[in-house]
Design a protein around this motif. Structure first.
Motif, PDB file in Angstrom:
ATOM      1  N   GLY A   7      44.304  25.928  57.218  1.00  0.00           N
ATOM      2  CA  GLY A   7      43.020  26.356  57.744  1.00  0.00           C
ATOM      3  C   GLY A   7      43.204  27.464  58.754  1.00  0.00           C
ATOM      4  O   GLY A   7      44.240  28.149  58.782  1.00  0.00           O
ATOM      5  N   MET A   8      42.220  27.615  59.605  1.00  0.00           N
ATOM      6  CA  MET A   8      42.242  28.680  60.609  1.00  0.00           C
ATOM      7  C   MET A   8      43.072  28.265  61.816  1.00  0.00           C
ATOM      8  O   MET A   8      42.994  27.130  62.290  1.00  0.00           O
ATOM      9  N   LEU A   9      43.883  29.203  62.297  1.00  0.00           N
ATOM     10  CA  LEU A   9      44.611  28.983  63.543  1.00  0.00           C
ATOM     11  C   LEU A   9      43.583  28.878  64.674  1.00  0.00           C
ATOM     12  O   LEU A   9      42.726  29.756  64.811  1.00  0.00           O
ATOM     13  N   PRO A  10      43.602  27.782  65.460  1.00  0.00           N
ATOM     14  CA  PRO A  10      42.583  27.592  66.490  1.00  0.00           C
ATOM     15  C   PRO A  10      42.407  28.823  67.374  1.00  0.00           C
ATOM     16  O   PRO A  10      43.390  29.411  67.847  1.00  0.00           O
ATOM     17  N   ASP A  11      41.146  29.206  67.535  1.00  0.00           N
ATOM     18  CA  ASP A  11      40.749  30.333  68.396  1.00  0.00           C
ATOM     19  C   ASP A  11      41.247  31.684  67.897  1.00  0.00           C
ATOM     20  O   ASP A  11      41.143  32.686  68.623  1.00  0.00           O
ATOM     21  N   GLU A  12      41.783  31.736  66.683  1.00  0.00           N
ATOM     22  CA  GLU A  12      42.247  33.022  66.138  1.00  0.00           C
ATOM     23  C   GLU A  12      41.756  33.189  64.699  1.00  0.00           C
ATOM     24  O   GLU A  12      42.527  33.069  63.746  1.00  0.00           O
ATOM     25  N   PRO A  13      40.458  33.449  64.519  1.00  0.00           N
ATOM     26  CA  PRO A  13      39.909  33.669  63.172  1.00  0.00           C
ATOM     27  C   PRO A  13      40.682  34.768  62.442  1.00  0.00           C
ATOM     28  O   PRO A  13      41.036  35.787  63.033  1.00  0.00           O
ATOM     29  N   GLY A  14      40.958  34.534  61.180  1.00  0.00           N
ATOM     30  CA  GLY A  14      41.708  35.494  60.379  1.00  0.00           C
ATOM     31  C   GLY A  14      43.154  35.105  60.182  1.00  0.00           C
ATOM     32  O   GLY A  14      43.821  35.635  59.297  1.00  0.00           O
ATOM     33  N   LYS A  15      43.662  34.168  60.987  1.00  0.00           N
ATOM     34  CA  LYS A  15      45.044  33.713  60.842  1.00  0.00           C
ATOM     35  C   LYS A  15      45.075  32.311  60.255  1.00  0.00           C
ATOM     36  O   LYS A  15      44.247  31.462  60.592  1.00  0.00           O
ATOM     37  N   ILE A  16      46.059  32.066  59.390  1.00  0.00           N
ATOM     38  CA  ILE A  16      46.170  30.802  58.665  1.00  0.00           C
ATOM     39  C   ILE A  16      47.320  29.981  59.233  1.00  0.00           C
ATOM     40  O   ILE A  16      48.401  30.510  59.503  1.00  0.00           O
ATOM     41  N   THR A  17      47.081  28.686  59.357  1.00  0.00           N
ATOM     42  CA  THR A  17      48.140  27.770  59.782  1.00  0.00           C
ATOM     43  C   THR A  17      47.980  26.448  59.042  1.00  0.00           C
ATOM     44  O   THR A  17      46.891  26.112  58.568  1.00  0.00           O
ATOM     45  N   LYS A  51      40.660  37.115  55.124  1.00  0.00           N
ATOM     46  CA  LYS A  51      39.474  37.893  55.487  1.00  0.00           C
ATOM     47  C   LYS A  51      38.293  37.346  54.706  1.00  0.00           C
ATOM     48  O   LYS A  51      38.358  37.220  53.473  1.00  0.00           O
ATOM     49  N   LEU A  52      37.236  37.008  55.419  1.00  0.00           N
ATOM     50  CA  LEU A  52      35.994  36.560  54.795  1.00  0.00           C
ATOM     51  C   LEU A  52      34.976  37.675  54.980  1.00  0.00           C
ATOM     52  O   LEU A  52      34.518  37.944  56.102  1.00  0.00           O
ATOM     53  N   VAL A  53      34.655  38.367  53.860  1.00  0.00           N
ATOM     54  CA  VAL A  53      33.849  39.583  53.928  1.00  0.00           C
ATOM     55  C   VAL A  53      32.557  39.391  53.146  1.00  0.00           C
ATOM     56  O   VAL A  53      32.576  38.948  51.984  1.00  0.00           O
ATOM     57  N   SER A  54      31.429  39.723  53.763  1.00  0.00           N
ATOM     58  CA  SER A  54      30.160  39.746  53.043  1.00  0.00           C
ATOM     59  C   SER A  54      30.275  40.766  51.902  1.00  0.00           C
ATOM     60  O   SER A  54      30.687  41.910  52.116  1.00  0.00           O
ATOM     61  N   SER A  55      29.940  40.333  50.682  1.00  0.00           N
ATOM     62  CA  SER A  55      30.217  41.137  49.491  1.00  0.00           C
ATOM     63  C   SER A  55      28.925  41.421  48.732  1.00  0.00           C
ATOM     64  O   SER A  55      28.256  40.501  48.251  1.00  0.00           O
ATOM     65  N   LYS A  56      28.563  42.714  48.639  1.00  0.00           N
ATOM     66  CA  LYS A  56      27.399  43.130  47.865  1.00  0.00           C
ATOM     67  C   LYS A  56      27.866  44.143  46.825  1.00  0.00           C
ATOM     68  O   LYS A  56      28.759  44.948  47.084  1.00  0.00           O
ATOM     69  N   TRP A  57      27.236  44.117  45.646  1.00  0.00           N
ATOM     70  CA  TRP A  57      27.735  44.918  44.525  1.00  0.00           C
ATOM     71  C   TRP A  57      26.683  45.868  43.979  1.00  0.00           C
ATOM     72  O   TRP A  57      25.482  45.590  44.023  1.00  0.00           O
ATOM     73  N   GLY A  58      27.179  46.989  43.463  1.00  0.00           N
ATOM     74  CA  GLY A  58      26.308  47.972  42.852  1.00  0.00           C
ATOM     75  C   GLY A  58      27.006  48.691  41.710  1.00  0.00           C
ATOM     76  O   GLY A  58      28.215  48.541  41.498  1.00  0.00           O
ATOM     77  N   ILE A  59      26.238  49.482  40.973  1.00  0.00           N
ATOM     78  CA  ILE A  59      26.748  50.300  39.867  1.00  0.00           C
ATOM     79  C   ILE A  59      26.794  51.749  40.323  1.00  0.00           C
ATOM     80  O   ILE A  59      25.872  52.236  40.982  1.00  0.00           O
ATOM     81  N   ILE A  60      27.855  52.428  39.967  1.00  0.00           N
ATOM     82  CA  ILE A  60      27.983  53.854  40.280  1.00  0.00           C
ATOM     83  C   ILE A  60      28.548  54.570  39.055  1.00  0.00           C
ATOM     84  O   ILE A  60      29.243  53.965  38.238  1.00  0.00           O
ATOM     85  N   GLY A  61      28.218  55.845  38.907  1.00  0.00           N
ATOM     86  CA  GLY A  61      28.755  56.611  37.783  1.00  0.00           C
ATOM     87  C   GLY A  61      27.778  57.653  37.285  1.00  0.00           C
ATOM     88  O   GLY A  61      26.583  57.632  37.634  1.00  0.00           O
ATOM     89  N   ASP A  62      28.255  58.594  36.452  1.00  0.00           N
ATOM     90  CA  ASP A  62      27.386  59.669  35.983  1.00  0.00           C
ATOM     91  C   ASP A  62      26.391  59.201  34.935  1.00  0.00           C
ATOM     92  O   ASP A  62      25.514  59.963  34.522  1.00  0.00           O
TER      93      ASP A  62
END
Length: 336
Positions: free
Chosen positions: A196-206, A236-247
């Protein structure tokens, strides 16, 4: 009339003689393709790993029924897998999948045996622990809840950098703030090795005195693990939104057209949009309006981070779906 009768009788006689000769010489003209009556396909793996699926393919020609078994080489009476084969058409291409236990109970050299009346084919397979590690996510904030057997497997990715193999793991899904967060486990058979998360250090695993990984708000997320340095494992827990791009889109290669999450429920991972596309052009899928994360085509309708642009065959309005399934990423283009 007599002459015609003699000719007709002569033709009938010659025809009968030819048929008789062919029947008598049948063995001489029998086609032999060189394939044994029962044979395993070369594609069967010589080595298979705990927790994976072993695909078994074989050909059985002119054989009505048989048995497929798997047992340790030094103890053939201890059969761990058996399947009865019915070959009613006497011409059979067979395939099946065997799930190898994750607990390592199948370890060492095993003999795969295909037995039909009067014929037997064998193949030796070694079962062992893979050097590649897997990781799973679970927790009340996910669709898995706190049951290890329902834990969701991360997709594993690798790349080469400065002569070294870099590996990371991604999971996409809708998560909720309620449910007390998430944890990580190395197998889906129990809690051994949970992290899980290292106490008081979000982003680190222990794995010692760990806390649950918190989800800040309900939404769709990408959870990425970097386990390449055992002394500095991170997430890393990232809010993820998706779209289409291209010609093929109105925004060309400069601006995304946003997609919508199909359902805002735990575990959902499908995005969709109805959009006008230009034929003969191309598209890609992009996360969060930048090129840090993008998906393109590899083969069929499979997607990868290194995939090519996706072609659009003809002008029209399309229902486009992006499926970020933990088992693999796919898409579909359906013309309306």
């Amino acid at each position: 009339m007599k002459t015609n009768y003699i000719i007709f009788s002569y033709v009938i006689g010659i025809t009968f003689l030819i048929i008789t000769t062919l029947i008598g010489c049948k063995k001489e003209y029998k086609f032999d393709d060189g394939i044994p009556a029962a044979t395993f396909a070369p594609s069967i793996a010589d080595t298979a790993f705990f927790g994976e699926k072993l695909t078994i393919n074989f050909i059985a020609k002119n054989l009505s029924s048989g048995t497929l078994t798997l047992a340790p080489i030094n103890n053939q009476d201890s059969i761990v897998f058996q399947e009865d084969i019915k070959n009613e058409n006497s011409s059979y291409i067979f395939d099946t999948e065997v799930l190898i236990p994750e607990d390592g109970s199948w370890h060492g050299n095993y003999l795969l045996t295909l037995s039909f009346s009067g014929t037997k084919e064998t193949r030796e397979i070694v079962f062992s622990k893979s050097q590649i590690k897997d990781y799973y996510v679970l927790g009340g904030s996910s669709s898995a809840g706190w049951e290890p057997s329902l834990a969701i497997k991360f997709n594993r990715f690798t790349s080469e950098k400065d002569g070294k193999t870099i590996e990371w793991y991604d999971y996409y899904g809708y998560l909720t703030k309620a449910g007390d967060g998430l944890k990580l486990i190395p197998t889906n058979t129990g809690w051994d090795g949970d992290m899980g998360m290292l106490p008081d250090e979000p982003g680190k695993i222990t794995s010692e005195n760990e806390e649950n990984i918190t989800v800040p708000a309900d939404g769709f997320y990408r959870l990425r693990l970097d386990m390449s340095d055992p002394a500095n494992r991170t997430y890393k827990l990232v809010s993820s939104k998706w779209g289409i791009i291209g010609d093929a889109t109105a925004g060309q290669w400069d601006n995304d057209t946003d997609m919508q999450l199909t359902n805002a429920e735990k575990g959902k991972y499908e995005w969709s949009i109805t959009i006008n596309l230009t034929g003969g052009k191309q598209i890609k899928f992009r996360e969060n309006d930048n090129w840090d994360i993008a998906l393109g085509i590899t083969e069929g309708n499979n997607l990868s981070y290194t995939g090519e642009n996706i072609p659009v065959a003809a002008d029209g309005v399309y229902l486009v779906k992006l499926i970020l399934d933990p088992t693999g990423y796919k898409y579909s283009l359906e013309k309306k």
